[in-house]
Design a protein around this motif. Sequence first.
Motif, PDB file in Angstrom:
ATOM      1  N   HIS A  29       0.890  -1.127   0.058  1.00  0.00           N
ATOM      2  CA  HIS A  29      -0.066  -0.112  -0.050  1.00  0.00           C
ATOM      3  C   HIS A  29       0.987   1.273  -0.248  1.00  0.00           C
ATOM      4  O   HIS A  29       2.019   1.338   0.490  1.00  0.00           O
ATOM      5  N   GLU A  30       0.403   2.385  -0.758  1.00  0.00           N
ATOM      6  CA  GLU A  30       1.182   3.601  -0.568  1.00  0.00           C
ATOM      7  C   GLU A  30       0.923   4.241   0.508  1.00  0.00           C
ATOM      8  O   GLU A  30       1.550   4.992   0.856  1.00  0.00           O
ATOM      9  N   ASN A  31      -0.280   4.517   0.948  1.00  0.00           N
ATOM     10  CA  ASN A  31      -0.605   5.036   2.231  1.00  0.00           C
ATOM     11  C   ASN A  31      -0.451   4.390   3.555  1.00  0.00           C
ATOM     12  O   ASN A  31      -0.931   3.383   3.473  1.00  0.00           O
ATOM     13  N   MET A  32      -0.231   5.117   4.425  1.00  0.00           N
ATOM     14  CA  MET A  32       0.152   4.624   5.888  1.00  0.00           C
ATOM     15  C   MET A  32      -0.434   5.730   6.803  1.00  0.00           C
ATOM     16  O   MET A  32      -0.118   6.744   6.395  1.00  0.00           O
ATOM     17  N   PHE A  33      -0.992   5.187   7.838  1.00  0.00           N
ATOM     18  CA  PHE A  33      -1.624   6.464   8.801  1.00  0.00           C
ATOM     19  C   PHE A  33      -1.393   5.856  10.201  1.00  0.00           C
ATOM     20  O   PHE A  33      -1.155   4.889  10.570  1.00  0.00           O
ATOM     21  N   TRP A  34      -1.084   7.025  11.249  1.00  0.00           N
ATOM     22  CA  TRP A  34      -1.396   6.482  12.792  1.00  0.00           C
ATOM     23  C   TRP A  34      -2.381   7.552  13.124  1.00  0.00           C
ATOM     24  O   TRP A  34      -2.609   8.640  13.193  1.00  0.00           O
ATOM     25  N   LEU A  45      -6.468  11.296  13.657  1.00  0.00           N
ATOM     26  CA  LEU A  45      -5.540  11.064  12.774  1.00  0.00           C
ATOM     27  C   LEU A  45      -4.259  11.929  13.417  1.00  0.00           C
ATOM     28  O   LEU A  45      -4.497  13.060  13.455  1.00  0.00           O
ATOM     29  N   ILE A  46      -3.308  11.130  13.535  1.00  0.00           N
ATOM     30  CA  ILE A  46      -1.932  11.918  13.958  1.00  0.00           C
ATOM     31  C   ILE A  46      -0.972  12.245  12.851  1.00  0.00           C
ATOM     32  O   ILE A  46      -0.556  13.531  12.548  1.00  0.00           O
ATOM     33  N   TYR A  47      -0.746  11.486  11.934  1.00  0.00           N
ATOM     34  CA  TYR A  47       0.121  11.704  10.641  1.00  0.00           C
ATOM     35  C   TYR A  47      -0.239  10.485   9.826  1.00  0.00           C
ATOM     36  O   TYR A  47      -0.580   9.505  10.161  1.00  0.00           O
ATOM     37  N   PHE A  48       0.149  10.912   8.343  1.00  0.00           N
ATOM     38  CA  PHE A  48       0.105  10.130   7.524  1.00  0.00           C
ATOM     39  C   PHE A  48       1.069  10.332   6.354  1.00  0.00           C
ATOM     40  O   PHE A  48       1.764  11.004   6.279  1.00  0.00           O
ATOM     41  N   SER A  49       1.199   9.202   5.563  1.00  0.00           N
ATOM     42  CA  SER A  49       2.323   8.928   4.654  1.00  0.00           C
ATOM     43  C   SER A  49       1.885   8.567   3.275  1.00  0.00           C
ATOM     44  O   SER A  49       1.056   7.550   3.310  1.00  0.00           O
ATOM     45  N   PRO A  61      -0.987  16.388  15.360  1.00  0.00           N
ATOM     46  CA  PRO A  61       0.424  16.103  15.162  1.00  0.00           C
ATOM     47  C   PRO A  61       1.326  16.589  16.506  1.00  0.00           C
ATOM     48  O   PRO A  61       2.520  16.090  16.617  1.00  0.00           O
ATOM     49  N   GLU A  62       0.945  17.540  17.091  1.00  0.00           N
ATOM     50  CA  GLU A  62       1.717  18.220  18.263  1.00  0.00           C
ATOM     51  C   GLU A  62       2.401  16.857  19.284  1.00  0.00           C
ATOM     52  O   GLU A  62       1.501  16.251  19.768  1.00  0.00           O
ATOM     53  N   GLY A  63       3.615  16.893  19.202  1.00  0.00           N
ATOM     54  CA  GLY A  63       4.237  16.109  20.195  1.00  0.00           C
ATOM     55  C   GLY A  63       4.597  14.678  19.387  1.00  0.00           C
ATOM     56  O   GLY A  63       5.255  13.864  20.278  1.00  0.00           O
ATOM     57  N   TYR A  64       4.410  14.493  18.298  1.00  0.00           N
ATOM     58  CA  TYR A  64       4.777  13.206  17.452  1.00  0.00           C
ATOM     59  C   TYR A  64       5.573  13.789  16.207  1.00  0.00           C
ATOM     60  O   TYR A  64       5.485  14.694  15.799  1.00  0.00           O
ATOM     61  N   SER A  65       6.130  12.739  15.734  1.00  0.00           N
ATOM     62  CA  SER A  65       6.953  12.801  14.556  1.00  0.00           C
ATOM     63  C   SER A  65       6.850  11.639  14.090  1.00  0.00           C
ATOM     64  O   SER A  65       6.419  10.453  14.656  1.00  0.00           O
ATOM     65  N   VAL A  66       7.100  11.094  12.606  1.00  0.00           N
ATOM     66  CA  VAL A  66       7.074   9.974  11.919  1.00  0.00           C
ATOM     67  C   VAL A  66       8.061   9.697  11.050  1.00  0.00           C
ATOM     68  O   VAL A  66       8.833  10.816  10.667  1.00  0.00           O
ATOM     69  N   SER A  67       8.443   8.536  10.614  1.00  0.00           N
ATOM     70  CA  SER A  67       9.483   8.320   9.616  1.00  0.00           C
ATOM     71  C   SER A  67       9.021   7.170   8.776  1.00  0.00           C
ATOM     72  O   SER A  67       8.390   6.291   9.315  1.00  0.00           O
ATOM     73  N   SER A  75       6.867   4.430  10.906  1.00  0.00           N
ATOM     74  CA  SER A  75       7.113   4.619  12.638  1.00  0.00           C
ATOM     75  C   SER A  75       6.663   6.031  13.062  1.00  0.00           C
ATOM     76  O   SER A  75       6.702   6.992  12.277  1.00  0.00           O
ATOM     77  N   LEU A  76       5.974   5.692  14.323  1.00  0.00           N
ATOM     78  CA  LEU A  76       5.741   6.868  14.913  1.00  0.00           C
ATOM     79  C   LEU A  76       6.599   7.063  16.186  1.00  0.00           C
ATOM     80  O   LEU A  76       6.766   6.223  16.751  1.00  0.00           O
ATOM     81  N   ILE A  77       6.953   8.366  16.243  1.00  0.00           N
ATOM     82  CA  ILE A  77       7.994   8.722  17.205  1.00  0.00           C
ATOM     83  C   ILE A  77       7.551   9.664  18.329  1.00  0.00           C
ATOM     84  O   ILE A  77       6.794  10.641  17.870  1.00  0.00           O
ATOM     85  N   LEU A  78       7.594   9.384  19.429  1.00  0.00           N
ATOM     86  CA  LEU A  78       7.278  10.371  20.688  1.00  0.00           C
ATOM     87  C   LEU A  78       8.413  10.962  21.263  1.00  0.00           C
ATOM     88  O   LEU A  78       9.297  10.097  21.869  1.00  0.00           O
TER      89      LEU A  78
END
Lengths: 114, 117
Positions: A29-34, A45-49, A61-67, A75-78
């Motif tokens: 899949h192209e899309n991924m979500f947290w 929804l926090i982030y998507f790619s 999204p505040e307080g989170y990042s993704v990779s 990956s979700l990063i706190l």
Amino acid sequence: DVKVTQSSRYLVKRTGEKVFLECVQDMDHENMFWYRQDPGLGLRLIYFSYDVKMKEKGDIPEGYSVSREKKERFSLILESASTNQTSMYLCASSLRGRQSWEQYFGPGTRLTVT
Amino acid sequence: QQQVKQSPQSLIVQKGGISIINCAYENTAFDYFPWYQQFPGKGPALLIAIRPDVSEKKEGRFTISFNKSAKQFSLHIMDSQPGDSATYFCAASLPMYSGGGADGLTFGKGTHLIIQP
């Protein structure tokens, strides 16, 4: 059988720790979500790619990042965990385009920050 | 901010009865309306979905009714069974972005359904 897996079902971390939540999908899949899920608040929804190395902010999204370095992994990063990030975290994936509303979810990671 | 409002928050139905969950939306740009079902300890799973140009869609005991003019849609579960006990989420999807970007869903807050035997 399509599958989205998350690295941990339960996780307990201390305030201020850096936390990594991993998600892998095997559907190309192209899309991924947290998302995070809290009682009475539903799924937020926090982030998507939509592609490798591409990311967009969701509603909280505040307080989170993704990779996303590989197509199958998101990956979700706190960066510095706080008690208000205690929640159920759900990863999902979907095709991009007209079928994007058909999302496949992992089993979730219940994170407790003490 | 796009919103999808879902009611009731919780619902108890007797076995064999009809369970009805309602949702309303504001943004007329939404172009698909899926329902997700979540059992305890599991992630949500797609149950059924409808386009706004269709007034009703049925799959087995599950039916979506869609009222475009009222901007409302509902899930009906006929002959409800204890195995239907779960949390149900309605959702709405926007068309794919023209300039790139993923395609997100806006979820309702969920309905906790209990079917009593």
